[in-house]
Design a protein around this motif. Structure first.
Motif, PDB file in Angstrom:
ATOM      1  N   MET A 149       0.847  -1.172   0.000  1.00 42.67           N
ATOM      2  CA  MET A 149       0.000   0.000   0.000  1.00 42.67           C
ATOM      3  C   MET A 149       0.895   1.238   0.000  1.00 42.67           C
ATOM      4  O   MET A 149       1.864   1.312   0.738  1.00 42.67           O
ATOM      5  CB  MET A 149      -0.915  -0.004   1.224  1.00 42.67           C
ATOM      6  N   ALA A 150       0.557   2.190  -0.814  1.00 43.18           N
ATOM      7  CA  ALA A 150       1.345   3.421  -0.923  1.00 43.18           C
ATOM      8  C   ALA A 150       1.118   4.298   0.306  1.00 43.18           C
ATOM      9  O   ALA A 150       0.027   4.357   0.855  1.00 43.18           O
ATOM     10  CB  ALA A 150       0.954   4.176  -2.181  1.00 43.18           C
ATOM     11  N   GLU A 151       2.168   4.988   0.707  1.00 41.11           N
ATOM     12  CA  GLU A 151       2.082   5.895   1.848  1.00 41.11           C
ATOM     13  C   GLU A 151       1.415   7.216   1.477  1.00 41.11           C
ATOM     14  O   GLU A 151       0.774   7.844   2.306  1.00 41.11           O
ATOM     15  CB  GLU A 151       3.482   6.164   2.418  1.00 41.11           C
ATOM     16  N   THR A 152       1.597   7.646   0.233  1.00 37.16           N
ATOM     17  CA  THR A 152       1.010   8.910  -0.227  1.00 37.16           C
ATOM     18  C   THR A 152       0.389   8.707  -1.603  1.00 37.16           C
ATOM     19  O   THR A 152       0.679   7.720  -2.289  1.00 37.16           O
ATOM     20  CB  THR A 152       2.082  10.019  -0.342  1.00 37.16           C
ATOM     21  N   LEU A 153      -0.435   9.658  -2.005  1.00 39.02           N
ATOM     22  CA  LEU A 153      -1.036   9.583  -3.336  1.00 39.02           C
ATOM     23  C   LEU A 153       0.027   9.652  -4.420  1.00 39.02           C
ATOM     24  O   LEU A 153      -0.084   9.014  -5.458  1.00 39.02           O
ATOM     25  CB  LEU A 153      -2.050  10.713  -3.521  1.00 39.02           C
ATOM     26  N   GLU A 154       1.095  10.427  -4.170  1.00 41.45           N
ATOM     27  CA  GLU A 154       2.177  10.559  -5.151  1.00 41.45           C
ATOM     28  C   GLU A 154       2.897   9.243  -5.388  1.00 41.45           C
ATOM     29  O   GLU A 154       3.471   9.014  -6.442  1.00 41.45           O
ATOM     30  CB  GLU A 154       3.210  11.601  -4.685  1.00 41.45           C
ATOM     31  N   GLN A 155       2.880   8.356  -4.396  1.00 40.88           N
ATOM     32  CA  GLN A 155       3.563   7.064  -4.499  1.00 40.88           C
ATOM     33  C   GLN A 155       2.646   5.946  -4.975  1.00 40.88           C
ATOM     34  O   GLN A 155       3.083   4.807  -5.101  1.00 40.88           O
ATOM     35  CB  GLN A 155       4.152   6.669  -3.137  1.00 40.88           C
ATOM     36  N   SER A 156       1.405   6.250  -5.256  1.00 38.06           N
ATOM     37  CA  SER A 156       0.453   5.220  -5.676  1.00 38.06           C
ATOM     38  C   SER A 156       0.635   4.947  -7.169  1.00 38.06           C
ATOM     39  O   SER A 156      -0.021   5.534  -8.015  1.00 38.06           O
ATOM     40  CB  SER A 156      -0.980   5.638  -5.346  1.00 38.06           C
ATOM     41  N   ASP A 157       1.568   4.047  -7.455  1.00 41.72           N
ATOM     42  CA  ASP A 157       1.932   3.746  -8.840  1.00 41.72           C
ATOM     43  C   ASP A 157       0.742   3.277  -9.669  1.00 41.72           C
ATOM     44  O   ASP A 157      -0.154   2.606  -9.180  1.00 41.72           O
ATOM     45  CB  ASP A 157       3.018   2.663  -8.874  1.00 41.72           C
ATOM     46  N   HIS A 158       0.796   3.629 -10.932  1.00 44.23           N
ATOM     47  CA  HIS A 158      -0.178   3.192 -11.941  1.00 44.23           C
ATOM     48  C   HIS A 158      -1.590   3.711 -11.653  1.00 44.23           C
ATOM     49  O   HIS A 158      -2.571   3.041 -11.946  1.00 44.23           O
ATOM     50  CB  HIS A 158      -0.194   1.672 -12.073  1.00 44.23           C
ATOM     51  N   THR A 159      -1.700   4.900 -11.065  1.00 46.06           N
ATOM     52  CA  THR A 159      -3.014   5.489 -10.820  1.00 46.06           C
ATOM     53  C   THR A 159      -3.108   6.832 -11.535  1.00 46.06           C
ATOM     54  O   THR A 159      -2.104   7.493 -11.769  1.00 46.06           O
ATOM     55  CB  THR A 159      -3.273   5.706  -9.310  1.00 46.06           C
ATOM     56  N   SER A 160      -4.314   7.219 -11.844  1.00 47.19           N
ATOM     57  CA  SER A 160      -4.504   8.509 -12.520  1.00 47.19           C
ATOM     58  C   SER A 160      -4.165   9.672 -11.595  1.00 47.19           C
ATOM     59  O   SER A 160      -3.658  10.692 -12.047  1.00 47.19           O
ATOM     60  CB  SER A 160      -5.932   8.636 -13.043  1.00 47.19           C
ATOM     61  N   VAL A 161      -4.413   9.506 -10.296  1.00 47.89           N
ATOM     62  CA  VAL A 161      -4.107  10.608  -9.384  1.00 47.89           C
ATOM     63  C   VAL A 161      -2.600  10.845  -9.312  1.00 47.89           C
ATOM     64  O   VAL A 161      -2.159  11.996  -9.224  1.00 47.89           O
ATOM     65  CB  VAL A 161      -4.722  10.394  -7.983  1.00 47.89           C
ATOM     66  N   GLN A 162      -1.799   9.796  -9.391  1.00 45.41           N
ATOM     67  CA  GLN A 162      -0.344   9.971  -9.395  1.00 45.41           C
ATOM     68  C   GLN A 162       0.073  10.798 -10.611  1.00 45.41           C
ATOM     69  O   GLN A 162       0.869  11.722 -10.512  1.00 45.41           O
ATOM     70  CB  GLN A 162       0.373   8.626  -9.400  1.00 45.41           C
ATOM     71  N   ARG A 163      -0.492  10.486 -11.752  1.00 46.57           N
ATOM     72  CA  ARG A 163      -0.148  11.226 -12.972  1.00 46.57           C
ATOM     73  C   ARG A 163      -0.631  12.671 -12.903  1.00 46.57           C
ATOM     74  O   ARG A 163       0.050  13.585 -13.350  1.00 46.57           O
ATOM     75  CB  ARG A 163      -0.717  10.533 -14.196  1.00 46.57           C
ATOM     76  N   ARG A 164      -1.797  12.897 -12.334  1.00 44.30           N
ATOM     77  CA  ARG A 164      -2.304  14.262 -12.189  1.00 44.30           C
ATOM     78  C   ARG A 164      -1.401  15.080 -11.254  1.00 44.30           C
ATOM     79  O   ARG A 164      -1.099  16.239 -11.539  1.00 44.30           O
ATOM     80  CB  ARG A 164      -3.737  14.253 -11.671  1.00 44.30           C
ATOM     81  N   ILE A 165      -0.965  14.483 -10.144  1.00 39.94           N
ATOM     82  CA  ILE A 165      -0.089  15.180  -9.201  1.00 39.94           C
ATOM     83  C   ILE A 165       1.261  15.467  -9.840  1.00 39.94           C
ATOM     84  O   ILE A 165       1.812  16.564  -9.685  1.00 39.94           O
ATOM     85  CB  ILE A 165       0.068  14.360  -7.899  1.00 39.94           C
ATOM     86  N   GLU A 166       1.812  14.510 -10.579  1.00 38.93           N
ATOM     87  CA  GLU A 166       3.082  14.735 -11.281  1.00 38.93           C
ATOM     88  C   GLU A 166       2.972  15.907 -12.243  1.00 38.93           C
ATOM     89  O   GLU A 166       3.891  16.714 -12.359  1.00 38.93           O
ATOM     90  CB  GLU A 166       3.506  13.479 -12.043  1.00 38.93           C
ATOM     91  N   SER A 167       1.852  16.018 -12.936  1.00 38.27           N
ATOM     92  CA  SER A 167       1.660  17.121 -13.873  1.00 38.27           C
ATOM     93  C   SER A 167       1.566  18.461 -13.147  1.00 38.27           C
ATOM     94  O   SER A 167       2.098  19.461 -13.618  1.00 38.27           O
ATOM     95  CB  SER A 167       0.407  16.906 -14.711  1.00 38.27           C
ATOM     96  N   ILE A 168       0.897  18.471 -12.005  1.00 36.14           N
ATOM     97  CA  ILE A 168       0.792  19.705 -11.223  1.00 36.14           C
ATOM     98  C   ILE A 168       2.181  20.162 -10.786  1.00 36.14           C
ATOM     99  O   ILE A 168       2.549  21.319 -10.965  1.00 36.14           O
ATOM    100  CB  ILE A 168      -0.105  19.505  -9.979  1.00 36.14           C
ATOM    101  N   THR A 169       2.969  19.243 -10.220  1.00 36.56           N
ATOM    102  CA  THR A 169       4.288  19.618  -9.701  1.00 36.56           C
ATOM    103  C   THR A 169       5.271  19.952 -10.820  1.00 36.56           C
ATOM    104  O   THR A 169       6.046  20.884 -10.684  1.00 36.56           O
ATOM    105  CB  THR A 169       4.865  18.521  -8.793  1.00 36.56           C
ATOM    106  N   SER A 170       5.236  19.220 -11.914  1.00 36.96           N
ATOM    107  CA  SER A 170       6.166  19.524 -13.012  1.00 36.96           C
ATOM    108  C   SER A 170       5.782  20.812 -13.716  1.00 36.96           C
ATOM    109  O   SER A 170       6.632  21.534 -14.229  1.00 36.96           O
ATOM    110  CB  SER A 170       6.242  18.370 -14.009  1.00 36.96           C
ATOM    111  N   ASN A 171       4.509  21.140 -13.741  1.00 36.77           N
ATOM    112  CA  ASN A 171       4.055  22.373 -14.371  1.00 36.77           C
ATOM    113  C   ASN A 171       4.503  23.596 -13.578  1.00 36.77           C
ATOM    114  O   ASN A 171       4.731  24.649 -14.140  1.00 36.77           O
ATOM    115  CB  ASN A 171       2.530  22.370 -14.506  1.00 36.77           C
ATOM    116  N   ARG A 172       4.641  23.446 -12.252  1.00 38.89           N
ATOM    117  CA  ARG A 172       5.098  24.561 -11.420  1.00 38.89           C
ATOM    118  C   ARG A 172       6.576  24.846 -11.664  1.00 38.89           C
ATOM    119  O   ARG A 172       7.004  25.984 -11.636  1.00 38.89           O
ATOM    120  CB  ARG A 172       4.878  24.246  -9.942  1.00 38.89           C
TER     121      ARG A 172
END
Length: 158
Positions: A1-24
Protein backbone atom coordinates in the motif's frame (compact mmCIF):
# COMPACT_ATOMS: atom_id res chain seq x y z
CA UNK A 1 0.00 0.00 0.00
CA UNK A 2 1.34 3.42 -0.92
CA UNK A 3 2.08 5.90 1.85
CA UNK A 4 1.01 8.91 -0.23
CA UNK A 5 -1.04 9.58 -3.34
CA UNK A 6 2.18 10.56 -5.15
CA UNK A 7 3.56 7.06 -4.50
CA UNK A 8 0.45 5.22 -5.68
CA UNK A 9 1.93 3.75 -8.84
CA UNK A 10 -0.18 3.19 -11.94
CA UNK A 11 -3.01 5.49 -10.82
CA UNK A 12 -4.50 8.51 -12.52
CA UNK A 13 -4.11 10.61 -9.38
CA UNK A 14 -0.34 9.97 -9.40
CA UNK A 15 -0.15 11.23 -12.97
CA UNK A 16 -2.30 14.26 -12.19
CA UNK A 17 -0.09 15.18 -9.20
CA UNK A 18 3.08 14.74 -11.28
CA UNK A 19 1.66 17.12 -13.87
CA UNK A 20 0.79 19.71 -11.22
CA UNK A 21 4.29 19.62 -9.70
CA UNK A 22 6.17 19.52 -13.01
CA UNK A 23 4.06 22.37 -14.37
CA UNK A 24 5.10 24.56 -11.42
CA UNK A 25 8.81 23.97 -12.01
CA UNK A 26 8.91 24.13 -15.82
CA UNK A 27 6.31 24.78 -18.47
CA UNK A 28 5.52 21.52 -20.22
CA UNK A 29 2.99 21.73 -23.07
CA UNK A 30 -0.34 20.08 -22.24
CA UNK A 31 0.13 17.49 -25.00
CA UNK A 32 3.44 16.30 -23.49
CA UNK A 33 2.26 15.92 -19.86
CA UNK A 34 1.96 12.42 -18.37
CA UNK A 35 -1.74 12.99 -17.68
CA UNK A 36 -2.62 14.25 -21.17
CA UNK A 37 -4.74 11.15 -21.87
CA UNK A 38 -6.97 11.82 -18.82
CA UNK A 39 -10.14 13.89 -19.02
CA UNK A 40 -9.96 17.12 -17.03
CA UNK A 41 -11.45 16.95 -13.54
CA UNK A 42 -13.22 20.30 -13.31
CA UNK A 43 -16.54 20.88 -15.00
CA UNK A 44 -18.13 24.32 -15.16
CA UNK A 45 -21.79 23.45 -14.76
CA UNK A 46 -23.00 27.00 -15.43
CA UNK A 47 -21.24 27.65 -18.72
CA UNK A 48 -20.27 24.13 -19.77
CA UNK A 49 -22.02 22.59 -22.71
CA UNK A 50 -24.49 19.80 -22.04
CA UNK A 51 -23.74 16.32 -23.34
CA UNK A 52 -20.52 14.73 -24.54
CA UNK A 53 -17.50 16.73 -25.63
CA UNK A 54 -15.33 14.54 -27.85
CA UNK A 55 -11.62 15.23 -27.49
CA UNK A 56 -10.08 17.34 -30.23
CA UNK A 57 -6.63 15.80 -29.67
CA UNK A 58 -7.74 12.18 -30.10
CA UNK A 59 -5.69 11.19 -27.03
CA UNK A 60 -8.71 10.78 -24.77
CA UNK A 61 -12.44 10.26 -25.05
CA UNK A 62 -13.55 13.61 -23.70
CA UNK A 63 -12.28 17.15 -23.20
CA UNK A 64 -15.07 17.77 -20.69
CA UNK A 65 -14.57 17.70 -16.93
CA UNK A 66 -16.63 15.40 -14.74
CA UNK A 67 -16.76 16.91 -11.23
CA UNK A 68 -17.87 20.31 -9.93
CA UNK A 69 -14.55 20.86 -8.10
CA UNK A 70 -10.98 21.86 -8.78
CA UNK A 71 -8.18 19.36 -9.29
CA UNK A 72 -6.69 20.42 -5.94
CA UNK A 73 -10.02 19.77 -4.14
CA UNK A 74 -10.26 16.39 -5.89
CA UNK A 75 -6.77 15.38 -4.71
CA UNK A 76 -7.56 16.59 -1.17
CA UNK A 77 -10.78 14.56 -1.13
CA UNK A 78 -8.99 11.42 -2.37
CA UNK A 79 -6.31 11.78 0.29
CA UNK A 80 -8.87 12.35 3.07
CA UNK A 81 -10.97 9.40 1.90
CA UNK A 82 -7.95 7.06 1.77
CA UNK A 83 -6.96 8.05 5.30
CA UNK A 84 -10.46 7.34 6.57
CA UNK A 85 -10.76 3.96 4.85
CA UNK A 86 -7.21 2.85 5.71
CA UNK A 87 -6.77 4.25 9.24
CA UNK A 88 -3.30 2.69 9.63
CA UNK A 89 -2.00 4.78 6.74
CA UNK A 90 0.79 7.08 7.85
CA UNK A 91 0.16 10.77 8.24
CA UNK A 92 -2.31 12.76 10.25
CA UNK A 93 -5.94 11.89 9.68
CA UNK A 94 -7.99 15.07 9.80
CA UNK A 95 -10.82 14.92 12.30
CA UNK A 96 -13.38 16.81 10.25
CA UNK A 97 -14.67 16.58 6.73
CA UNK A 98 -12.69 18.43 4.06
CA UNK A 99 -14.29 21.65 2.80
CA UNK A 100 -15.00 20.18 -0.64
CA UNK A 101 -17.26 17.49 0.83
CA UNK A 102 -19.10 20.13 2.85
CA UNK A 103 -19.59 22.30 -0.25
CA UNK A 104 -20.97 19.32 -2.15
CA UNK A 105 -23.31 18.45 0.73
CA UNK A 106 -21.72 15.07 1.39
CA UNK A 107 -21.65 13.40 4.80
CA UNK A 108 -18.10 12.11 5.47
CA UNK A 109 -19.18 8.78 6.97
CA UNK A 110 -21.66 8.05 4.18
CA UNK A 111 -19.07 9.07 1.56
CA UNK A 112 -16.46 6.67 2.98
CA UNK A 113 -18.93 3.78 3.03
CA UNK A 114 -20.01 4.52 -0.55
CA UNK A 115 -16.38 4.49 -1.69
CA UNK A 116 -15.20 1.44 0.26
CA UNK A 117 -18.26 -0.69 -0.57
CA UNK A 118 -18.92 0.67 -4.07
CA UNK A 119 -18.79 -2.72 -5.82
CA UNK A 120 -21.19 -4.28 -3.33
CA UNK A 121 -23.60 -1.33 -3.22
CA UNK A 122 -23.84 -0.76 -6.98
CA UNK A 123 -23.87 -3.90 -9.11
CA UNK A 124 -25.04 -2.70 -12.53
CA UNK A 125 -25.55 1.06 -12.34
CA UNK A 126 -24.58 3.74 -9.85
CA UNK A 127 -26.28 7.02 -9.05
CA UNK A 128 -28.89 8.76 -7.00
CA UNK A 129 -32.18 6.86 -6.74
CA UNK A 130 -34.12 9.60 -8.56
CA UNK A 131 -31.77 9.18 -11.53
CA UNK A 132 -31.55 5.37 -11.50
CA UNK A 133 -35.22 4.51 -10.80
CA UNK A 134 -36.59 5.58 -14.21
CA UNK A 135 -33.84 3.76 -16.14
CA UNK A 136 -34.46 0.46 -17.88
CA UNK A 137 -32.05 -2.10 -19.26
CA UNK A 138 -31.75 -1.93 -23.04
CA UNK A 139 -31.49 -5.71 -23.19
CA UNK A 140 -34.21 -6.86 -20.78
CA UNK A 141 -36.27 -3.66 -20.53
CA UNK A 142 -36.44 -4.14 -16.76
CA UNK A 143 -35.89 -1.33 -14.31
CA UNK A 144 -32.56 -1.08 -12.54
CA UNK A 145 -32.70 -1.41 -8.77
CA UNK A 146 -30.44 0.05 -6.13
CA UNK A 147 -29.68 -1.88 -2.98
CA UNK A 148 -31.44 -0.66 0.14
CA UNK A 149 -28.16 0.34 1.83
CA UNK A 150 -27.15 2.44 -1.19
CA UNK A 151 -30.51 4.23 -0.99
CA UNK A 152 -30.01 4.86 2.75
CA UNK A 153 -26.53 6.28 2.23
CA UNK A 154 -27.56 8.47 -0.68
CA UNK A 155 -30.50 9.80 1.35
CA UNK A 156 -27.87 11.31 3.69
CA UNK A 157 -26.44 13.36 0.80
CA UNK A 158 -27.88 16.88 0.66
Amino acid sequence: MAETLEQSDHTSVQRRIESITSNRSNCIPAAKRRDSFLAPVTIDERSGQIGPCVSQSGKRCSDKGFLPMSLEDYVEMLDWTARQIAPGKSGRTPADTPPVLKRLGLDGTAWCELVSDFGRLFCTVAGRPECVDPLRSLRTHRRYHLRRRARELLARVD
